[in-house]
Design an enzyme around this catalytic site. Structure first.
Site, short mmCIF file in Angstrom:
data_model
loop_
_atom_site.label_atom_id
_atom_site.label_comp_id
_atom_site.label_asym_id
_atom_site.label_seq_id
_atom_site.Cartn_x
_atom_site.Cartn_y
_atom_site.Cartn_z
N GLY A 86 0.47 -5.15 1.40
CA GLY A 86 -0.67 -5.40 0.51
C GLY A 86 -0.30 -6.21 -0.72
O GLY A 86 -1.15 -6.90 -1.28
N GLU A 124 2.51 -5.23 7.83
CA GLU A 124 1.55 -4.47 8.63
C GLU A 124 1.94 -4.39 10.10
O GLU A 124 1.75 -3.36 10.75
CB GLU A 124 0.14 -5.08 8.49
CG GLU A 124 -0.52 -4.84 7.14
CD GLU A 124 -0.14 -5.86 6.10
OE1 GLU A 124 -0.80 -5.91 5.05
OE2 GLU A 124 0.84 -6.63 6.32
N ILE A 167 0.83 -1.20 0.00
CA ILE A 167 0.00 0.00 0.00
C ILE A 167 0.87 1.25 0.00
O ILE A 167 1.84 1.35 0.75
CB ILE A 167 -0.95 0.01 1.21
CG1 ILE A 167 -1.96 -1.14 1.09
CG2 ILE A 167 -1.68 1.34 1.34
CD1 ILE A 167 -2.89 -1.25 2.28
N ASP A 205 -5.08 -6.92 7.37
CA ASP A 205 -6.54 -7.05 7.25
C ASP A 205 -7.04 -7.28 5.83
O ASP A 205 -8.23 -7.13 5.57
CB ASP A 205 -7.21 -5.80 7.84
CG ASP A 205 -6.70 -4.50 7.23
OD1 ASP A 205 -6.01 -4.55 6.20
OD2 ASP A 205 -6.99 -3.44 7.80
N ASP A 251 -0.66 -9.80 0.22
CA ASP A 251 -2.08 -10.15 0.15
C ASP A 251 -2.47 -10.49 -1.28
O ASP A 251 -3.21 -11.44 -1.54
CB ASP A 251 -2.94 -8.97 0.63
CG ASP A 251 -2.84 -8.73 2.12
OD1 ASP A 251 -3.56 -9.38 2.87
OD2 ASP A 251 -2.03 -7.87 2.53
#
Length: 288
Positions: free
Chosen positions: A121, A144, A65, A152, A124
């Site tokens: 991210g 994170e 991110i 998340d 993910d």
């Protein structure tokens, strides 16, 4: 709307999605999270795509991110009522989950060709792919926790189905880097190549092989394999969104970001003391 930070190319039945912000380590901007699932759905609607490859330009796959997106979110309007802020946070998380869901729902397999950095991210993202190939020197990190956050976007749920649970806990609680060789040993990376070009070449060869098979049989195989874990993942994502909606603390994230900029160790407040109520003991009756 600005550029989403990725480009889509087609060559016959094979699509390539290229993360193209190499000057920013292919970090994932706000527009990426909005437009990426739309792009996947468009490819899926065509019916002629039989496999897709995700890769990154430059020295890295992706650093996750975009930090500016995170900082803008943390620096929100102080006048926003807390309940409305947290309700909006929950909707934002659910919207970001759509990126991973779109890849899993696509009727064609998606192959990640990973080199350099793959953290936060971006991890993910590759966890939601069907297959992963890694270059020597690539590494993965659940970043994170280094930012004072609970991961998340699905990595905790999906990675647990891909590598040993104890290793997932270690990665999630320390944020350490897992090198490509270790990822390959655990089966997270299906294969390795010596460099980025070799990884992309291997991904293209794998995509060609898959594209030669019955697209209906490939779709059915993917659907059945995904169905095994789908309900567990969806329940986990809902719970994680609820947790972060209620427990997300910008102060911890701000301290993490500030420390990272100074290359220092962040300091966080302790949890509050908890005065647990005494539980009455039940008298045990011994029968003669």
């Amino acid at each position: 709307m600005s550029e989403p930070g990725f480009a889509v190319y087609r060559e016959g039945p094979i699509a390539e999605i290229v993360l193209c912000r190499p000057q920013a380590a292919n970090s994932l901007t706000e527009d990426f999270w909005i437009r990426f699932p739309e792009a996947i759905r468009e490819l899926d609607q065509a019916g002629s795509v039989r496999a897709a490859i995700i890769r990154g330009e430059g020295a890295n796959f992706s650093s996750g991110i975009d930090v500016e997106l995170l900082e803008r979110f943390l620096g929100g309007d102080d006048d926003v009522e807390p309940g409305r802020f947290r309700a909006s946070l929950r909707l934002m998380l659910l919207r970001m989950h759509e990126v991973m869901s779109a890849m899993e729902q696509a009727r064609f397999p998606i192959i990640a060709a990973i080199h350099g950095t793959c953290i936060g991210g971006a991890l993910d993202l590759v966890c939601a792919c069907d297959l992963r190939l890694a270059a020597t020197g690539a590494y993965f990190s659940i970043q994170e926790i280094q930012m004072g956050m609970v991961a998340d976007l699905g990595v905790l749920q999906r990675l647990s189905a891909l590598i040993p649970p104890g290793i997932v806990r270690e990665l999630a609680m320390t944020g350490r880097r897992m090198p490509a060789e270790e990822a390959h040993r655990f089966g997270f990376a299906n294969a390795m190549a010596s460099d980025a070009d070799g990884t992309v070449a291997a991904a293209r060869a794998l995509a060609d092989d898959i594209a030669s098979k019955s697209p209906l049989a490939i779709w059915g195989t993917k659907e059945i394999l995904n169905d095994f874990d789908r309900r567990r993942i969806e329940d986990g994502l809902r719970y994680t969104a609820a947790w972060n909606t209620g427990m997300f603390m910008p102060e911890d994230v701000q301290r993490s970001v500030a420390a990272a900029r100074k290359r220092a160790k962040a300091s966080y407040r302790d949890l509050l003391d908890v005065d647990y109520p005494a539980v009455p003991r039940q008298r045990t009756t011994v029968k003669e």
